[in-house]
Design an enzyme around this catalytic site. Structure first.
Site, PDB file in Angstrom:
ATOM      1  CD  GLU A 155       0.192   1.059   3.204  1.00 36.74           C
ATOM      2  OE1 GLU A 155      -0.222   2.121   2.750  1.00 36.74           O
ATOM      3  OE2 GLU A 155       0.989   0.980   4.161  1.00 36.74           O
ATOM      4  CB  CYS A 264       4.674   4.293   7.431  1.00 32.76           C
ATOM      5  SG  CYS A 264       2.919   4.000   7.580  1.00 32.76           S
TER       6      CYS A 264
HETATM    7  C1  UGA Z   1       3.887   7.259   4.314  1.00 36.09           C
HETATM    8  C2  UGA Z   1       4.032   7.259   2.785  1.00 36.09           C
HETATM    9  O1  UGA Z   1       3.973   8.589   2.299  1.00 36.09           O
HETATM   10  C3  UGA Z   1       2.935   6.431   2.120  1.00 36.09           C
HETATM   11  O2  UGA Z   1       3.147   6.362   0.718  1.00 36.09           O
HETATM   12  C4  UGA Z   1       2.993   5.017   2.715  1.00 36.09           C
HETATM   13  O3  UGA Z   1       1.986   4.191   2.170  1.00 36.09           O
HETATM   14  C5  UGA Z   1       2.811   5.081   4.216  1.00 36.09           C
HETATM   15  O4  UGA Z   1       3.861   5.890   4.766  1.00 36.09           O
HETATM   16  C6  UGA Z   1       2.887   3.681   4.750  1.00 36.09           C
HETATM   17  O5  UGA Z   1       3.924   3.024   4.609  1.00 36.09           O
HETATM   18  O6  UGA Z   1       1.848   3.156   5.186  1.00 36.09           O
HETATM   19  P1  UGA Z   1       2.430   8.614   6.101  1.00 36.09           P
HETATM   20  O7  UGA Z   1       3.225   7.932   7.156  1.00 36.09           O
HETATM   21  O8  UGA Z   1       0.955   8.707   6.253  1.00 36.09           O
HETATM   22  O9  UGA Z   1       2.673   7.925   4.660  1.00 36.09           O
HETATM   23  O10 UGA Z   1       2.950  10.098   6.059  1.00 36.09           O
HETATM   24  P2  UGA Z   1       3.710  11.080   5.049  1.00 36.09           P
HETATM   25  O11 UGA Z   1       2.748  12.064   4.512  1.00 36.09           O
HETATM   26  O12 UGA Z   1       4.518  10.336   4.077  1.00 36.09           O
HETATM   27  O13 UGA Z   1       4.656  11.837   6.090  1.00 36.09           O
HETATM   28  C7  UGA Z   1       5.611  11.149   6.884  1.00 36.09           C
HETATM   29  C8  UGA Z   1       6.382  12.088   7.754  1.00 36.09           C
HETATM   30  O14 UGA Z   1       7.274  12.872   6.992  1.00 36.09           O
HETATM   31  C9  UGA Z   1       5.524  13.075   8.545  1.00 36.09           C
HETATM   32  O15 UGA Z   1       6.023  13.131   9.869  1.00 36.09           O
HETATM   33  C10 UGA Z   1       5.742  14.392   7.840  1.00 36.09           C
HETATM   34  O16 UGA Z   1       5.601  15.499   8.704  1.00 36.09           O
HETATM   35  C11 UGA Z   1       7.161  14.238   7.348  1.00 36.09           C
HETATM   36  N1  UGA Z   1       7.478  15.060   6.172  1.00 36.09           N
HETATM   37  C12 UGA Z   1       6.880  14.808   4.977  1.00 36.09           C
HETATM   38  C13 UGA Z   1       8.440  16.050   6.265  1.00 36.09           C
HETATM   39  O17 UGA Z   1       9.013  16.290   7.349  1.00 36.09           O
HETATM   40  N2  UGA Z   1       8.768  16.768   5.140  1.00 36.09           N
HETATM   41  C14 UGA Z   1       8.185  16.551   3.944  1.00 36.09           C
HETATM   42  O18 UGA Z   1       8.542  17.233   2.965  1.00 36.09           O
HETATM   43  C15 UGA Z   1       7.216  15.542   3.861  1.00 36.09           C
END
Ligand code: UGA
Length: 443
Positions: A155, A264
């Site tokens: 996913e 994740c």
């Molecule tokens: C992530 C992946 O984006 C999904 O594709 C994947 O399916 C999912 O993990 C999983 O393995 O189930 P998610 O954990 O919901 O999704 O969150 P993200 O939106 O990817 O963000 C992850 C972290 O990175 C957050 O703490 C966010 O604040 C941080 N982040 C994100 C940053 O610090 N900088 C950015 O530019 C983007």
């Protein structure tokens, strides 16, 4: 229309089951947790995910989506059994597969018709073969073989936008040694009009880990650059913008901040590094990616100490507790580690989050939860913005200034315009905003 059983009603299972029902399939979601199933049957969601409650209720009413704790009922005539159970981190970072094993064993015990077993849980490379083995061995004991195939279908759902990620995916990845089984699963996604990549099992499993590890790497990379920007007088926001216009680089996942959290990235990067070591390779890049992420949170404490000296008895306001906006998930949230470190230094924490205060209170009993950001600011010596919820964007910073004891802002997500913050009289700390380094040039 296919008959689908989804094992596990956590975040991935519930979204997957609901979306497949919405696409017209007959779906039964199963969980061994009775309270969770009772709640779902009464319309109560176990997680906060925008739009989910409405789509669940719509499909329940249409009779396409049901919830049960009964494996027999869930697997009855099912064409597909999706395994979407949790794979928590074990002691050394390895993925704990006990729930995957129980699901595989239950399928082997109960099913007596041809079935495609689809692995959606994030599992170590090789798990698809292991699941097939468990089922085969169990059927040997039972004495009747089962016609089944295992397909890996990782996913790529982000919390907060999981429904649209499911319905408008960048790609669907299917891994199997049985092309016919992979094609059957591909049919389920055929109306979504996206590239469908069919690989072998292990490659599909690796695509999932490599994707998450790469995204985490991009964030740690930009955070490392941000720290350099702070020391060298450059602005990381503009650096990321300038880099992102290069089509080979792109803009996504280059927002510097307090680092990545959630259920994740931390688990998957750790698990991939663990797998690498087990297989005799040295995951030095992944180790660095994790180190940078850890330090990014600690830098907040360093900056606060620099601004306030000893943090003992200092009142620190924290805005945002969830690991990112639009979710109530606090797993590995930067805010939590920061609160932990601050409490160790004797600081008093006041906090607000639109969704995550209740769960945080269970972990941090001493944190004073406030009903809004202004209450957090009352008498605070510094304010740390840890999660960039929309409602913080238009906050009345002048009012915040008037309420604080010391006007210090640590914008951990570069949400606010530093010029504006400084013009109001605050001492400003951002992430990688070299023109305003460590609050020195301002206030
Ligand atoms: C992530 C992946 O984006 C999904 O594709 C994947 O399916 C999912 O993990 C999983 O393995 O189930 P998610 O954990 O919901 O999704 O969150 P993200 O939106 O990817 O963000 C992850 C972290 O990175 C957050 O703490 C966010 O604040 C941080 N982040 C994100 C940053 O610090 N900088 C950015 O530019 C983007």
């Amino acid at each position: 229309m296919s008959k689908i059983c989804v094992v596990g009603t956590g975040y991935v299972g519930l979204v997957t089951g609901t979306c497949f029902a919405d696409l017209g399939n007959d779906v039964v979601c199963l969980d061994v947790n009775e309270t969770r199933i009772n709640n779902l049957n009464n319309g109560k969601m176990p997680i906060y995910e925008p739009g989910l409650e409405q789509v669940v209720s719509l499909n329940k009413k249409a009779g396409r989506l049901n919830f049960t704790t009964d494996y027999k009922l869930a697997l009855d005539k099912a064409d597909f059994a999706f395994i979407a159970v949790g794979t928590p981190s074990g002691v050394d970072g390895e993925a704990d597969l006990q729930f995957v094993r129980s699901a595989a064993e239950a399928i082997a015990e109960i099913v007596n018709h041809p079935i495609v077993v689809v692995n959606k849980s994030t599992v170590p490379v090789g798990t698809g073969d292991w699941v097939a083995d468990i089922i085969k061995k169990r059927r040997t004991v039972i004495g009747t073989p089962l016609e089944f195939s295992v397909v890996s279908n990782p996913e790529f759902l982000r919390e907060g936008s999981a429904l649209s990620d499911f319905m408008e995916p960048d790609r669907v990845v299917l891994g199997s040694t049985n092309r016919e089984a992979a094609n059957k699963v591909a049919q389920l996604y055929s109306t979504l009009r996206c590239p469908i990549l069919v690989t072998d099992l292990r490659t599909a499993e690796m695509i999932k880990y490599a994707s998450n590890a790469f995204l985490a790497t991009r964030i740690s990379f930009i955070n490392e650059i941000a720290n350099m920007c702070e020391e060298m007088g450059a602005d990381v926001q503009e650096v990321a913008m300038g880099m992102g216009y290069d089509n080979r680089i792109g803009h996504a996942f280059l927002d510097a901040g307090l680092g990545w959290g959630g259920s994740c990235f931390p688990k998957d990067v750790k698990a991939l590094a663990h797998m690498a070591v087990l297989h005799g390779t040295h995951p030095q890049l992944l180790q660095a990616v994790m180190d940078i992420n850890r330090n990014q949170r600690r830098r907040v404490i360093y900056k606060l100490r620099k601004a306030l000296g000893n943090l003992d008895e200092k009142v620190i306001g924290v805005l945002g507790l969830s690991f990112k906006p639009n979710t109530d998930d606090i797993r590995e949230a930067p805010a939590l580690e920061i609160i932990h470190l601050l409490e160790n230094e004797g600081a008093i924490i006041r906090a607000y989050d639109p969704q995550a205060m209740e769960s945080t209170s269970e972990v941090f009993k001493r944190v004073i939860m406030c009903e809004n950001p202004y209450k957090v600011a009352e008498g605070a010596d510094a304010l740390v913005l840890a999660t960039e919820w929309n409602e913080f964007k238009q906050i009345d910073l002048k009012r915040i200034y008037d309420l604080m004891r010391e006007p210090i802002i640590m914008d951990g997500r570069n949400l606010w315009d530093p010029e504006k913050v400084i013009s109001l009289g605050f001492k400003y700390f951002g992430v990688g905003r070299g023109a305003y380094p460590n609050g020195e040039n301002n206030a």
